[in-house]
Write a protein that holds these residues in place. Structure first.
Motif, PDB file in Angstrom:
ATOM      1  N   PRO A   5       0.621  -1.179  -0.049  1.00  0.00           N
ATOM      2  CA  PRO A   5      -0.174  -0.046   0.012  1.00  0.00           C
ATOM      3  C   PRO A   5       0.880   1.253  -0.030  1.00  0.00           C
ATOM      4  N   ARG A   6       0.341   2.180  -0.521  1.00  0.00           N
ATOM      5  CA  ARG A   6       1.042   3.604  -0.688  1.00  0.00           C
ATOM      6  C   ARG A   6       1.188   4.243   0.758  1.00  0.00           C
ATOM      7  N   THR A   7       2.270   4.463   0.941  1.00  0.00           N
ATOM      8  CA  THR A   7       2.488   5.520   2.235  1.00  0.00           C
ATOM      9  C   THR A   7       3.046   6.733   1.986  1.00  0.00           C
ATOM     10  N   ASP A   8       2.440   7.843   2.435  1.00  0.00           N
ATOM     11  CA  ASP A   8       2.885   9.131   2.189  1.00  0.00           C
ATOM     12  C   ASP A   8       3.784   9.678   3.335  1.00  0.00           C
ATOM     13  N   PRO A   9       4.917   9.977   3.187  1.00  0.00           N
ATOM     14  CA  PRO A   9       5.795  10.741   4.275  1.00  0.00           C
ATOM     15  C   PRO A   9       5.594  12.130   4.580  1.00  0.00           C
ATOM     16  N   VAL A  10       5.314  12.216   5.687  1.00  0.00           N
ATOM     17  CA  VAL A  10       4.786  13.563   6.249  1.00  0.00           C
ATOM     18  C   VAL A  10       5.817  14.082   7.298  1.00  0.00           C
ATOM     19  N   VAL A  11       6.365  15.545   7.182  1.00  0.00           N
ATOM     20  CA  VAL A  11       7.222  15.777   8.422  1.00  0.00           C
ATOM     21  C   VAL A  11       6.259  16.710   9.314  1.00  0.00           C
ATOM     22  N   ILE A  12       6.537  16.656  10.510  1.00  0.00           N
ATOM     23  CA  ILE A  12       5.917  17.459  11.551  1.00  0.00           C
ATOM     24  C   ILE A  12       7.237  17.977  12.201  1.00  0.00           C
ATOM     25  N   ALA A  38       2.953  20.665   9.950  1.00  0.00           N
ATOM     26  CA  ALA A  38       3.315  19.391   9.416  1.00  0.00           C
ATOM     27  C   ALA A  38       2.727  19.583   7.997  1.00  0.00           C
ATOM     28  N   GLY A  39       3.568  18.837   7.070  1.00  0.00           N
ATOM     29  CA  GLY A  39       3.283  18.749   5.748  1.00  0.00           C
ATOM     30  C   GLY A  39       3.950  17.511   4.958  1.00  0.00           C
ATOM     31  N   PHE A  40       3.423  17.172   3.673  1.00  0.00           N
ATOM     32  CA  PHE A  40       3.855  16.294   2.939  1.00  0.00           C
ATOM     33  C   PHE A  40       5.159  16.640   2.333  1.00  0.00           C
ATOM     34  N   VAL A  41       5.981  15.419   2.437  1.00  0.00           N
ATOM     35  CA  VAL A  41       7.190  15.393   1.740  1.00  0.00           C
ATOM     36  C   VAL A  41       7.005  15.310   0.258  1.00  0.00           C
ATOM     37  N   GLU A  42       7.671  16.249  -0.724  1.00  0.00           N
ATOM     38  CA  GLU A  42       7.402  16.157  -2.092  1.00  0.00           C
ATOM     39  C   GLU A  42       8.485  14.883  -2.601  1.00  0.00           C
ATOM     40  N   PRO A  43       8.287  14.342  -3.784  1.00  0.00           N
ATOM     41  CA  PRO A  43       9.075  13.213  -4.254  1.00  0.00           C
ATOM     42  C   PRO A  43      10.320  13.546  -4.543  1.00  0.00           C
ATOM     43  N   GLY A  44      11.453  12.919  -4.036  1.00  0.00           N
ATOM     44  CA  GLY A  44      12.704  13.017  -4.235  1.00  0.00           C
ATOM     45  C   GLY A  44      13.293  14.277  -3.325  1.00  0.00           C
ATOM     46  N   GLU A  45      12.418  14.707  -2.263  1.00  0.00           N
ATOM     47  CA  GLU A  45      12.798  15.768  -1.502  1.00  0.00           C
ATOM     48  C   GLU A  45      13.436  15.321  -0.175  1.00  0.00           C
ATOM     49  N   PRO A  46      14.652  15.745   0.432  1.00  0.00           N
ATOM     50  CA  PRO A  46      14.948  15.446   1.555  1.00  0.00           C
ATOM     51  C   PRO A  46      14.461  15.625   2.717  1.00  0.00           C
ATOM     52  N   ILE A  47      14.135  15.010   3.795  1.00  0.00           N
ATOM     53  CA  ILE A  47      13.302  15.521   5.146  1.00  0.00           C
ATOM     54  C   ILE A  47      13.740  16.461   5.635  1.00  0.00           C
ATOM     55  N   GLU A  48      14.968  17.242   5.424  1.00  0.00           N
ATOM     56  CA  GLU A  48      15.408  18.348   6.074  1.00  0.00           C
ATOM     57  C   GLU A  48      14.700  19.541   5.252  1.00  0.00           C
ATOM     58  N   ALA A  78      -3.045   7.690   4.846  1.00  0.00           N
ATOM     59  CA  ALA A  78      -2.020   6.451   4.917  1.00  0.00           C
ATOM     60  C   ALA A  78      -0.453   7.180   4.854  1.00  0.00           C
ATOM     61  N   SER A  79      -0.058   7.761   6.173  1.00  0.00           N
ATOM     62  CA  SER A  79       1.045   8.503   6.327  1.00  0.00           C
ATOM     63  C   SER A  79       1.901   7.939   7.208  1.00  0.00           C
ATOM     64  N   LEU A  80       3.194   8.410   7.137  1.00  0.00           N
ATOM     65  CA  LEU A  80       4.325   7.986   8.008  1.00  0.00           C
ATOM     66  C   LEU A  80       4.751   9.503   8.295  1.00  0.00           C
ATOM     67  N   MET A  81       4.349   9.785   9.762  1.00  0.00           N
ATOM     68  CA  MET A  81       4.989  11.131  10.395  1.00  0.00           C
ATOM     69  C   MET A  81       6.253  10.907  10.768  1.00  0.00           C
ATOM     70  N   LEU A  82       7.196  12.017  10.353  1.00  0.00           N
ATOM     71  CA  LEU A  82       8.657  11.917  10.574  1.00  0.00           C
ATOM     72  C   LEU A  82       8.691  13.338  11.404  1.00  0.00           C
ATOM     73  N   GLY A  83       9.032  12.944  12.678  1.00  0.00           N
ATOM     74  CA  GLY A  83       9.222  13.985  13.741  1.00  0.00           C
ATOM     75  C   GLY A  83      10.513  14.700  13.669  1.00  0.00           C
ATOM     76  N   CYS A  84      10.460  15.939  13.654  1.00  0.00           N
ATOM     77  CA  CYS A  84      11.885  16.542  13.692  1.00  0.00           C
ATOM     78  C   CYS A  84      11.819  17.791  14.352  1.00  0.00           C
ATOM     79  N   THR A  85      12.844  18.260  14.540  1.00  0.00           N
ATOM     80  CA  THR A  85      13.116  19.654  15.617  1.00  0.00           C
ATOM     81  C   THR A  85      13.734  20.338  14.615  1.00  0.00           C
ATOM     82  N   ALA A  86      13.496  22.005  14.603  1.00  0.00           N
ATOM     83  CA  ALA A  86      14.356  22.993  14.179  1.00  0.00           C
ATOM     84  C   ALA A  86      14.229  24.364  14.745  1.00  0.00           C
ATOM     85  N   LYS A  87      15.459  24.822  14.473  1.00  0.00           N
ATOM     86  CA  LYS A  87      15.610  26.348  15.134  1.00  0.00           C
ATOM     87  C   LYS A  87      15.210  27.342  14.312  1.00  0.00           C
ATOM     88  N   ALA A  88      14.291  28.183  14.355  1.00  0.00           N
ATOM     89  CA  ALA A  88      13.841  29.175  13.680  1.00  0.00           C
ATOM     90  C   ALA A  88      14.900  30.495  13.716  1.00  0.00           C
TER      91      ALA A  88
END
Length: 144
Positions: A5-12, A38-48, A78-88
């Protein structure tokens, strides 16, 4: 027959600036509820890159120092949430109204109060969601 099944990566993202975290609000959520962006990762886009792009698109905030923390399967849809931190690296919020109803910087103390159910207007991210997990780790000083 095997199925894949399709799984869409999502960054949060837990975006911080000093003692504050960036929270956003979707118009379909219960009144007063705010959560991490949060938002969807585009095809070929690194998580960062996805973290930087999504935060900028939704809030106008630029970020650096992106780090991966944890993941969570999320079946809606059908998402895989990728939890990240970032500094503004900027502070002035300019929301995209097509993405968010509101966004704001919230202090650690206000988040703690909301998570305990005692904030007069701010409701915490849903228990069981990776946003709740990331915020709790931030409050416990386990992530920056």
């Amino acid at each position: 027959a095997p199925h894949f099944p399709r799984t869409d990566p999502v960054v949060i993202m837990l975006v911080t600036r000093g003692n504050s975290v960036l929270l956003g609000r979707n118009e379909n959520w219960p009144e007063g509820m705010y959560s991490l962006l949060a938002g969807f990762v585009e095809p070929g886009e690194p998580i960062e890159a996805a973290v930087r792009r999504e935060v900028l698109e939704e809030s106008g905030i630029t970020v650096s120092e992106v780090s991966y923390v944890a993941s969570q399967p999320w079946p809606f849809p059908a998402s895989l949430m990728l939890g990240c931190t970032a500094k503004a690296t900027s502070c002035e919020i300019t929301i995209d109204p097509a993405e968010l109803q509101d966004a704001m910087w919230v202090t650690r103390e206000e988040v703690a109060l909301a998570m305990a159910g005692g904030h007069p207007t701010l409701k915490a991210a849903r228990k069981g969601a990776i946003a709740h997990f990331l915020l709790m780790k931030w409050l416990a000083d386990e992530i920056e």
